[in-house]
Design an enzyme around this catalytic site. Structure first.
Site, PDB file in Angstrom:
ATOM      1  N   GLY A 146      15.183  -1.487 -38.099  1.00 17.93           N
ATOM      2  CA  GLY A 146      13.803  -1.023 -38.223  1.00 17.93           C
ATOM      3  C   GLY A 146      12.951  -1.843 -39.156  1.00 17.93           C
ATOM      4  O   GLY A 146      11.833  -1.428 -39.498  1.00 17.93           O
ATOM      5  N   TYR A 196      10.226  -5.618 -27.720  1.00 17.37           N
ATOM      6  CA  TYR A 196       9.839  -4.460 -26.913  1.00 17.37           C
ATOM      7  C   TYR A 196       8.787  -4.739 -25.853  1.00 17.37           C
ATOM      8  O   TYR A 196       8.527  -3.869 -25.020  1.00 17.37           O
ATOM      9  CB  TYR A 196       9.407  -3.278 -27.813  1.00 17.37           C
ATOM     10  CG  TYR A 196      10.492  -2.884 -28.763  1.00 17.37           C
ATOM     11  CD1 TYR A 196      11.603  -2.186 -28.309  1.00 17.37           C
ATOM     12  CD2 TYR A 196      10.442  -3.263 -30.095  1.00 17.37           C
ATOM     13  CE1 TYR A 196      12.640  -1.864 -29.173  1.00 17.37           C
ATOM     14  CE2 TYR A 196      11.474  -2.945 -30.957  1.00 17.37           C
ATOM     15  CZ  TYR A 196      12.567  -2.247 -30.486  1.00 17.37           C
ATOM     16  OH  TYR A 196      13.601  -1.936 -31.338  1.00 17.37           O
ATOM     17  N   ARG A 217       2.775  -1.488 -25.878  1.00 19.03           N
ATOM     18  CA  ARG A 217       2.802  -0.941 -27.227  1.00 19.03           C
ATOM     19  C   ARG A 217       1.433  -0.484 -27.738  1.00 19.03           C
ATOM     20  O   ARG A 217       1.340   0.472 -28.501  1.00 19.03           O
ATOM     21  CB  ARG A 217       3.417  -1.939 -28.207  1.00 19.03           C
ATOM     22  CG  ARG A 217       4.898  -2.209 -27.933  1.00 19.03           C
ATOM     23  CD  ARG A 217       5.521  -3.084 -29.017  1.00 19.03           C
ATOM     24  NE  ARG A 217       5.640  -2.353 -30.267  1.00 19.03           N
ATOM     25  CZ  ARG A 217       4.865  -2.535 -31.303  1.00 19.03           C
ATOM     26  NH1 ARG A 217       3.872  -3.423 -31.261  1.00 19.03           N
ATOM     27  NH2 ARG A 217       5.045  -1.834 -32.408  1.00 19.03           N
ATOM     28  N   GLU A 236      21.138  -3.459 -38.387  1.00 19.43           N
ATOM     29  CA  GLU A 236      20.832  -3.769 -36.994  1.00 19.43           C
ATOM     30  C   GLU A 236      19.401  -4.283 -36.821  1.00 19.43           C
ATOM     31  O   GLU A 236      18.551  -3.606 -36.243  1.00 19.43           O
ATOM     32  CB  GLU A 236      21.047  -2.521 -36.127  1.00 19.43           C
ATOM     33  CG  GLU A 236      22.483  -2.020 -36.139  1.00 19.43           C
ATOM     34  CD  GLU A 236      22.633  -0.670 -35.455  1.00 19.43           C
ATOM     35  OE1 GLU A 236      21.614  -0.109 -35.004  1.00 19.43           O
ATOM     36  OE2 GLU A 236      23.766  -0.173 -35.369  1.00 19.43           O
ATOM     37  N   CYS A 265      -5.594  -0.749 -13.788  1.00 20.60           N
ATOM     38  CA  CYS A 265      -6.565   0.316 -13.529  1.00 20.60           C
ATOM     39  C   CYS A 265      -6.322   1.469 -14.496  1.00 20.60           C
ATOM     40  O   CYS A 265      -5.831   2.541 -14.131  1.00 20.60           O
ATOM     41  CB  CYS A 265      -6.425   0.781 -12.074  1.00 20.60           C
ATOM     42  SG  CYS A 265      -7.768   1.849 -11.533  1.00 20.60           S
TER      43      CYS A 265
END
Length: 468
Positions: free
Chosen positions: A276, A423, A362, A318, A393
């Site tokens: 994170g 991501y 995102r 991680e 659209c």
């Protein structure tokens, strides 16, 4: 903090720049902290990444395209490996994964975390050592667990009692012992968007420490001969800049670690504090470097273990976004430029590009901010506040909500958005039946397609209606 249901556009009804965004003296210049290490502008104002002029890249491969700086990715992987030399470093594959990335991760000495059968399949296809894989997921199917056991995955992070039951049965059928970690919920409110904060109580992941569910799971696993209890796993969220959240989580997780030792007589050998770690998407972000993170997190773990009088376990982390995020930029072609009149005589410039929420969801999903630059030429026009939007659209189809760009931006120009490695491709879709862009690795002036562009034929291949 949450995104507006109708998209980021409706969450921002003003027309002024946000407080952190300042008009640049020169809109042609790059902000180095937002870009990969090998990104620069040449004498003509064109963006060059890894020695490749993006004008040439687009001419050969089309746009939009994700541009992956191989040397930058490898350097960030090595930086985490070196800084966290006493830790195990698992690259979080959910940020972005393909066979090439798996090979780079393995070559740089990192382990790999996967969270689905599909990610596991990519890792195995790339030739990853199964012992260096961790398998996450809050609802792993029987077939996924069976494949992990058959492959010899190094650790499976369990997330529910049902999964423990499945794993006991599957391991028993195979006559193997499954190495497991227990995903715990530490009850920490990470300072991030609620959709990517994962350690507070009211969410789907893990066993609660506070309720006692985590201890019950550990005790059950310890009693099952089909399972090997490796340790506890905690993850407090994503895009985190403040180590205080890790400190609180470590205190609670190590307290449980000590309780297991005292009451069950089990000294678990491992502890995972997740990832994170944040990156800089705009000038408002100030991330820590791996060395600083390693120092802070090492001190936290040592202090808490000493306080609870337990040996320091083998700790793992991680990072995913922090490695791949800055290594990628996305290059778009401008299709239209439109001045829209707003209230009180104000106006906004809308720059429409040939991608959008299908290649970067995102902004709409998390109200995420990005930066961008004119990528194909130098401009001496003054900077003007613009909004870069996609071709879909959807009113909330925003790529960059607010950015100062040259006032003479026009159709045919290229715009590049940094920090899109994490991501964006992983969460890409075919909304409006738009094919997903390719991932083009660049290094030493050469390009290499690591994920090819989808075509309309790819989309139609899945549509079985034509056979009726």
């Amino acid at each position: 903090m949450r995104a507006h249901e109708a998209g980021a556009l409706h969450a921002d009804i003003g027309h002024r720049a946000p407080p952190w965004l300042r008009a640049p003296r020169d809109p042609n210049e790059l902000v180095p902290s937002l870009w990969s290490m090998n990104a620069k502008k040449d004498a003509e104002g064109a963006l060059v990444v890894g020695g490749v002029d993006v004008r040439d890249l687009v001419a050969e491969h089309g746009s939009p395209a994700y541009v992956l700086d191989e040397d930058d990715f490898r350097a960030r992987a090595r930086a985490f490996k070196h800084a966290f030399k006493d830790f195990d470093v698992y690259y979080a594959g959910k940020a972005f994964l393909c066979t090439t990335i798996v090979r780079w991760v393995m070559e740089e000495g990192l382990n790999l975390d996967v969270c689905s059968g599909g990610e596991l399949a990519v890792a195995l296809r790339a030739g990853a050592d199964p012992k260096r894989l961790g398998f996450h997921g809050n609802n792993k199917s029987e077939s996924e667990l069976a494949r992990a056991l058959d492959a010899g995955v190094g650790r499976i992070i369990v997330d529910s009692q049902h999964e423990i039951t499945r794993l006991i049965e599957l391991a028993g059928e195979r006559g193997v012992v499954a190495p497991v970690m227990v995903r715990v919920t530490a009850g920490v409110e990470a300072h991030t968007h609620e959709y990517i904060a994962t350690a507070h109580e009211d969410q789907k992941f893990g066993f609660s420490i506070t309720s006692g569910a985590a201890f019950e799971a550990v005790a059950r696993i310890n009693e099952a001969p089909e399972l090997e209890l490796l340790g506890l796993h905690s993850h407090i969220g994503s895009q985190i800049f403040d180590s205080s959240g890790f400190e609180v989580a470590a205190k609670r997780v190590i307290a449980l670690h000590a309780r297991v030792s005292d009451e069950l007589g089990v000294d678990m050998p491992e502890l995972d504090l997740g990832g994170g770690f944040g990156i800089a998407y705009t000038t408002q972000d100030d991330p820590s470097d791996p060395a600083q993170l390693a120092t802070e997190m090492g001190k936290i773990v040592e202090h808490e273990c000493r306080a609870f009088d337990v040996d320091v376990p083998k700790v793992s982390i991680e990072p995913g976004r922090a490695i791949v995020g800055p290594a990628v930029c996305t290059v778009y072609s401008v299709g239209t430029v439109k001045e829209v009149e707003l209230d009180a005589g104000a106006a906004r410039t809308y720059v429409s590009v040939d991608g959008g929420m299908s290649d970067n969801i995102r902004a709409a999903l998390y109200d995420a901010d990005y930066s961008c630059t004119l990528a194909n030429r130098y401009s001496d026009a003054p900077a003007t506040l613009a909004r870069v939007v996609g071709k879909h659209c959807e009113a909330g189809d925003i790529v960059v909500k607010d950015e100062f760009l040259p006032a003479d931006l026009r159709p045919g120009d290229l715009v590049a958005v940094p920090g899109t490695g994490a991501y964006c491709r992983s969460m890409a879709s075919n909304y409006n039946h738009v094919p997903r862009p390719p991932v083009i690795a660049v290094k030493d002036g050469r390009t290499r397609v690591v994920v090819r562009r989808e075509t309309e034929d790819d989309l139609l291949l899945l549509d079985m209606g034509a056979a009726e």
